[in-house]
Design a protein around this motif. Structure first.
Motif, PDB file in Angstrom:
ATOM      1  N   LEU A 244     -15.876   6.857   2.675  1.00  0.00           N
ATOM      2  CA  LEU A 244     -14.659   6.354   2.013  1.00  0.00           C
ATOM      3  C   LEU A 244     -13.521   7.366   2.104  1.00  0.00           C
ATOM      4  N   SER A 245     -13.476   8.109   3.197  1.00  0.00           N
ATOM      5  CA  SER A 245     -12.511   9.202   3.339  1.00  0.00           C
ATOM      6  C   SER A 245     -11.137   8.746   3.815  1.00  0.00           C
ATOM      7  N   ASN A 246     -11.081   7.637   4.533  1.00  0.00           N
ATOM      8  CA  ASN A 246      -9.854   7.267   5.230  1.00  0.00           C
ATOM      9  C   ASN A 246      -8.724   6.883   4.265  1.00  0.00           C
ATOM     10  N   LYS A 247      -7.529   7.126   4.713  1.00  0.00           N
ATOM     11  CA  LYS A 247      -6.350   6.742   3.932  1.00  0.00           C
ATOM     12  C   LYS A 247      -6.311   5.227   3.732  1.00  0.00           C
ATOM     13  N   LEU A 248      -6.697   4.496   4.782  1.00  0.00           N
ATOM     14  CA  LEU A 248      -6.783   3.041   4.722  1.00  0.00           C
ATOM     15  C   LEU A 248      -8.155   2.639   5.243  1.00  0.00           C
ATOM     16  N   LEU A 249      -8.878   1.832   4.473  1.00  0.00           N
ATOM     17  CA  LEU A 249     -10.198   1.388   4.892  1.00  0.00           C
ATOM     18  C   LEU A 249     -10.236  -0.136   4.908  1.00  0.00           C
ATOM     19  N   LEU A 250     -10.496  -0.703   6.077  1.00  0.00           N
ATOM     20  CA  LEU A 250     -10.692  -2.150   6.219  1.00  0.00           C
ATOM     21  C   LEU A 250     -12.176  -2.421   5.998  1.00  0.00           C
TER      22      LEU A 250
ATOM     23  N   ALA B 293       0.837  -1.210   0.000  1.00  0.00           N
ATOM     24  CA  ALA B 293       0.000   0.000   0.000  1.00  0.00           C
ATOM     25  C   ALA B 293       0.866   1.252   0.000  1.00  0.00           C
ATOM     26  N   GLY B 294       1.953   1.220   0.756  1.00  0.00           N
ATOM     27  CA  GLY B 294       2.899   2.339   0.750  1.00  0.00           C
ATOM     28  C   GLY B 294       2.272   3.664   1.127  1.00  0.00           C
ATOM     29  N   GLU B 295       2.333   4.638   0.221  1.00  0.00           N
ATOM     30  CA  GLU B 295       1.823   5.987   0.483  1.00  0.00           C
ATOM     31  C   GLU B 295       0.452   6.222  -0.145  1.00  0.00           C
ATOM     32  N   ASP B 296      -0.151   5.207  -0.730  1.00  0.00           N
ATOM     33  CA  ASP B 296      -1.391   5.396  -1.478  1.00  0.00           C
ATOM     34  C   ASP B 296      -2.631   5.155  -0.627  1.00  0.00           C
ATOM     35  N   LYS B 297      -3.714   5.757  -1.049  1.00  0.00           N
ATOM     36  CA  LYS B 297      -5.022   5.461  -0.461  1.00  0.00           C
ATOM     37  C   LYS B 297      -5.338   4.000  -0.764  1.00  0.00           C
ATOM     38  N   THR B 298      -5.794   3.268   0.247  1.00  0.00           N
ATOM     39  CA  THR B 298      -5.904   1.819   0.086  1.00  0.00           C
ATOM     40  C   THR B 298      -7.193   1.285   0.698  1.00  0.00           C
ATOM     41  N   PHE B 299      -7.779   0.307   0.007  1.00  0.00           N
ATOM     42  CA  PHE B 299      -8.929  -0.432   0.513  1.00  0.00           C
ATOM     43  C   PHE B 299      -8.501  -1.885   0.706  1.00  0.00           C
ATOM     44  N   PHE B 300      -8.625  -2.366   1.928  1.00  0.00           N
ATOM     45  CA  PHE B 300      -8.193  -3.710   2.288  1.00  0.00           C
ATOM     46  C   PHE B 300      -9.453  -4.529   2.567  1.00  0.00           C
ATOM     47  N   THR B 301      -9.764  -5.473   1.672  1.00  0.00           N
ATOM     48  CA  THR B 301     -10.985  -6.267   1.823  1.00  0.00           C
ATOM     49  C   THR B 301     -10.668  -7.672   2.309  1.00  0.00           C
ATOM     50  N   LEU B 302     -11.515  -8.150   3.205  1.00  0.00           N
ATOM     51  CA  LEU B 302     -11.429  -9.519   3.704  1.00  0.00           C
ATOM     52  C   LEU B 302     -12.834 -10.099   3.705  1.00  0.00           C
TER      53      LEU B 302
ATOM     54  N   SER C 293      -3.521   5.843  13.005  1.00  0.00           N
ATOM     55  CA  SER C 293      -4.775   6.532  13.321  1.00  0.00           C
ATOM     56  C   SER C 293      -5.627   6.861  12.100  1.00  0.00           C
ATOM     57  N   ALA C 294      -5.115   6.609  10.897  1.00  0.00           N
ATOM     58  CA  ALA C 294      -5.843   7.019   9.690  1.00  0.00           C
ATOM     59  C   ALA C 294      -6.624   5.873   9.064  1.00  0.00           C
ATOM     60  N   ALA C 295      -6.855   4.798   9.816  1.00  0.00           N
ATOM     61  CA  ALA C 295      -7.607   3.653   9.294  1.00  0.00           C
ATOM     62  C   ALA C 295      -9.078   3.792   9.627  1.00  0.00           C
ATOM     63  N   GLY C 296      -9.925   3.324   8.708  1.00  0.00           N
ATOM     64  CA  GLY C 296     -11.358   3.277   8.930  1.00  0.00           C
ATOM     65  C   GLY C 296     -11.861   1.847   8.868  1.00  0.00           C
ATOM     66  N   LEU C 297     -13.117   1.668   9.261  1.00  0.00           N
ATOM     67  CA  LEU C 297     -13.712   0.333   9.317  1.00  0.00           C
ATOM     68  C   LEU C 297     -15.114   0.406   8.730  1.00  0.00           C
ATOM     69  N   LEU C 298     -15.408  -0.469   7.779  1.00  0.00           N
ATOM     70  CA  LEU C 298     -16.712  -0.412   7.112  1.00  0.00           C
ATOM     71  C   LEU C 298     -17.200  -1.814   6.771  1.00  0.00           C
ATOM     72  N   HIS C 299     -18.219  -2.244   7.494  1.00  0.00           N
ATOM     73  CA  HIS C 299     -18.962  -3.457   7.164  1.00  0.00           C
ATOM     74  C   HIS C 299     -20.319  -3.356   7.843  1.00  0.00           C
TER      75      HIS C 299
END
Length: 744
Positions: A313-319, A251-260, A282-288
């Motif tokens: 869908l604002s977070n830098k990283l969204l789980l 993911a590095g420096e990019d906006k990322t969506f991590f799906t499981l 602190s920049a992670a979000g959670l959506l389910h």
């Protein structure tokens, strides 16, 4: 005042200014990374933002807000309720702007459909509203908006609106970006959250810091992921290879969506990433579907803001789960927001092999669409079906020669020696009970019904050291059981037997001494193996996995059941040569590759279902279904939330108080009662119970009759519930079905 919203009160100008603020934030954050947008597109988007809500000056719209605020209504020369997005287009002075024909159409569609309405645009009605109400107020609107408004009455734009974009249109993806980003800006401004949050918080740096702080050396998989940050990636890696860290390094420096695939796995990774003893990111979000409740309990004092940011869908990283962000191949009305968010972003799909073939088809299609808007993907999996790779190669938008592919398995790590038994677990319960006296033994079966039957019989043989875990415990008790099985498993010398369903395949980090499992499809079966000798090498010559293969007697096999029989049979044929032998990690990967090769799958329901799904997505007409309908198709099995009757009896008085309580006092009660609920497949209620009565009759009544109340979706179920939280033992829901098995 010229209102845009009533709560909180905002004028059209104020709301538009908020969008413009978010427009600047978005462009500054990621403008240089959205290669799919030209400088001219950004100019168009700004113009679209400025005009998108001017139609709210319509007197009928204003009177609706004035009535909500208890203010005197205005005189309006017409009485039709016309969606303001159509009226907004009618106020744009196109003759003032140097737009090409393509740009004019893009502008009209982005503004005209920034709300998707059931009500189609009707020329006569729109003309009446413009002529009698809006154009006579044009000077007032111009002053309020500081924006020129057309002087000419024209409804020719309706002709444009009636011909919607299609995937074959050369401007299709340009339109998606303009309309989708307008959606994002509008929704973020309305929710009063930033359209992009944590922009300067790259998760790759936090992952590096976390690994360095604990003295972890990057392994081959993690170095591969880090080296290929600028490419699409397909990584096949065995359990225990640090796949989460590899994904975050990619993911590095990019906006990322991590799906499981499972919410419990998502919650666990979210906690590991965000907690101070973890990565402290602190920049992670959670959506389910239950993220709101999880954040309420675990997200700190600002959890509501975090939840709103996650929804937008604002977070830098969204789980997240795939149903929240990757359903855009359905082309549902409003899909543009999801897809436009993928532009310049990265998407991680973990364990693609666990999804049903029709959902896998949607994921394959989504990867193609992500590439079309300039996003990148990483497919990270223990086993990769050959069928999916072949389909990716056939897609126009993906050049597989430019996809970094790696396989990371340790041939020297031998964890499982299997023994195939052409019988069922029930035939060996005395042996299982004996082994459970000095070992930790795990039984995995394919249905809840079979799990409960085994629990009852084994409890009689082995006594109190037998435990049961499946999906039909209440949310509260299931959470307790999941914690208990982990705690039990951490006690090295504490023997006993746990009986479970495929619920544990990918969601719970456990490591038992011995596994007894009904056969399932190979990818599912290999996931089960990961619950036994998960973190250690096999140190003896005896089998530690016993596989029960009598397909006429094991549960969950057959048409319209958990597993397709033909696919299980083909997998069994491949497994046969490993009977009594070590099944190492490279062999697992190779067996799945063989099983899911299109030639080997020929004639199976699985291949037919996958091909039909691919054809469905290829031939789908955009904008024909709602987001809710797309969600239902994606989830396939619609669930019903129930509370067993004997548990509800304890809440009867509180429910009566709840019905009349102030809104501010209701949330705590809802949370409490929802902890007592269970989610069941709706399809199971199409059957009959042991007495031949329709199961639908067991859904006695809704907890709350008000359709707007969140508890209106909860049913009281005529069934007994059994569980002792002190001993963590019990069967869960008890009622017998005539023919139909209950899943997981």
């Amino acid at each position: 005042m010229v209102y845009a919203k009533s709560e909180p009160v905002e004028t059209i100008r104020e709301h538009t200014e908020q969008l413009l603020t978010e427009y600047k934030r978005l462009r500054k954050a990621y403008g240089d990374r959205l290669a799919v947008l030209s400088e001219r597109d950004w100019e168009l988007l700004e113009m679209i933002v400025r005009y998108h809500d001017v139609g709210k000056a319509d007197g009928v719209f204003q009177n609706r807000i004035r009535q909500q605020r208890g203010e005197e209504k205005l005189f309006v020369a017409h009485d039709r309720t016309i969606p303001h997005n159509y009226l907004s287009v009618g106020l744009v002075p196109f003759h003032r702007y140097d737009l090409t024909e393509n740009e004019k159409r893009l502008f009209i569609h982005a503004v005209g459909y920034h709300h998707e309405r059931k009500q189609e645009p009707v020329k006569a009605f729109i003309q009446e509203a413009l002529e009698t109400d809006l154009l006579p107020k044009r000077e007032a609107i111009t002053r309020h908006m500081e924006l020129p408004v057309t002087e000419r009455l024209s409804v020719e734009f309706v002709d444009y609106l009636q011909k919607r974009y299609t995937p074959s249109d050369p401007e299709f993806f340009r339109y998606i970006m303009l309309k989708g980003l307008l959606h994002r800006l509008d929704h973020a401004a309305s929710a009063h959250v930033p359209v992009e949050a944590g922009v300067d918080e790259p998760v790759g740096i936090y992952t590096d810091r976390f690994m360095d702080g604990r003295g972890f050396q990057k392994n081959e998989l993690q170095r591969f992921a880090e080296a290929n940050r600028d490419r699409n990636v397909i990584a096949i890696a065995q359990t225990g290879m640090g796949k989460t860290e590899a994904a975050l390094l990619w993911a590095g420096e990019d906006k990322t969506f991590f799906t499981l695939p499972l919410r419990v796995s998502i919650n666990a990774i979210y906690s590991r990433i965000t907690e101070d003893e973890g990565m402290a990111y602190s920049a992670a979000g959670l959506l389910h579907s239950t993220a709101q409740d999880y954040l309420d309990e675990n997200g700190g004092e600002h959890w509501e803001k975090l939840y709103d940011q996650s929804r937008q869908l604002s977070n830098k990283l969204l789980l997240t789960t795939i149903d929240q962000i990757l359903k855009f191949p359905f082309y549902y009305r409003g899909f543009e927001k999801e897809l436009a968010t993928m532009a310049g972003a990265k998407v991680i799909i973990d364990e693609i092999q666990v999804y049903d073939p029709d959902i896998a088809a949607m994921l394959v299609k989504s990867l193609e669409m992500i590439r079309r808007v300039g996003g990148r993907f990483m497919v990270m999996t223990a086993t990769m079906p050959t069928l999916y790779l072949e389909e990716l190669r056939a897609l126009d938008g993906i050049d597989m020669d430019r996809v970094a592919q790696g396989e990371f398995v340790d041939p020297d790590l031998t964890r499982h020696r299997i023994q195939l038994r052409e019988s069922v677990v029930e035939d060996h319960l005395d042996e299982v009970a004996e082994r459970g006296r000095d070992k930790q033994v795990l039984i995995i079966v394919n249905t809840v019904r079979r799990a409960v039957q085994l629990y009852e019989r084994l409890h009689e043989i082995a006594g109190d050291e037998v435990y049961l875990l499946h999906s039909q415990f209440t949310r509260e008790d299931r959470q307790l059981l999941e914690g208990e099985i982990r705690h039990f498993n951490e006690q090295e010398k504490h023997p006993g037997v746990w009986i479970t369903t495929q619920l544990v395949e990918a969601s719970i980090d456990i490591d038992f001494d011995e596994l007894h499992t009904e056969l399932s499809v190979l990818d599912s079966f290999f996931q089960r193996l990961g619950r036994c000798y998960r973190k250690r090498k096999l140190d003896h010559q005896q089998p530690n996995v016993f596989v029960y293969t009598d397909l006429n007697r094991i549960s969950g096999i057959g048409r319209n059941n958990v597993y397709d029989r033909s696919l299980v049979e083909k997998g069994l044929a491949l497994l046969d040569e490993y009977d009594g032998a070590i099944l190492d990690e490279p062999s697992k990967v190779e067996l799945v590759r063989k099983l899911y090769h299109p030639d080997y799958l020929s004639g199976t329901d699985f291949l037919e279902q996958f091909e039909e799904a691919m054809d469905f997505f290829d031939s789908l007409d955009p904008f024909k279904m709602t987001e809710k309908e797309a969600q239902q198709k994606l989830r396939k099995i619609q669930n019903i939330t129930v509370i067993p009757g004997n548990l509800f009896d304890e809440w009867t008085d509180e429910v009566e108080v709840y019905r009349t309580a102030p809104r501010s006092e209701k949330r705590a009660f809802r949370k409490a009662i929802q902890r007592q609920t269970i989610s069941l497949p709706q399809s199971m209620f199409y059957g009959k119970d042991a007495a031949g009565e329709p199961l639908q009759k067991r859904l006695l009544r809704r907890v709350v009759d008000n359709p707007r109340d969140p508890l209106s979706d909860v049913w009281v179920l005529d069934a007994h519930y059994e569980f002792n939280p002190e001993t963590c033992q019990g069967k869960g829901i008890s009622f017998q079905l005539e023919k139909q098995d209950l899943f997981t």
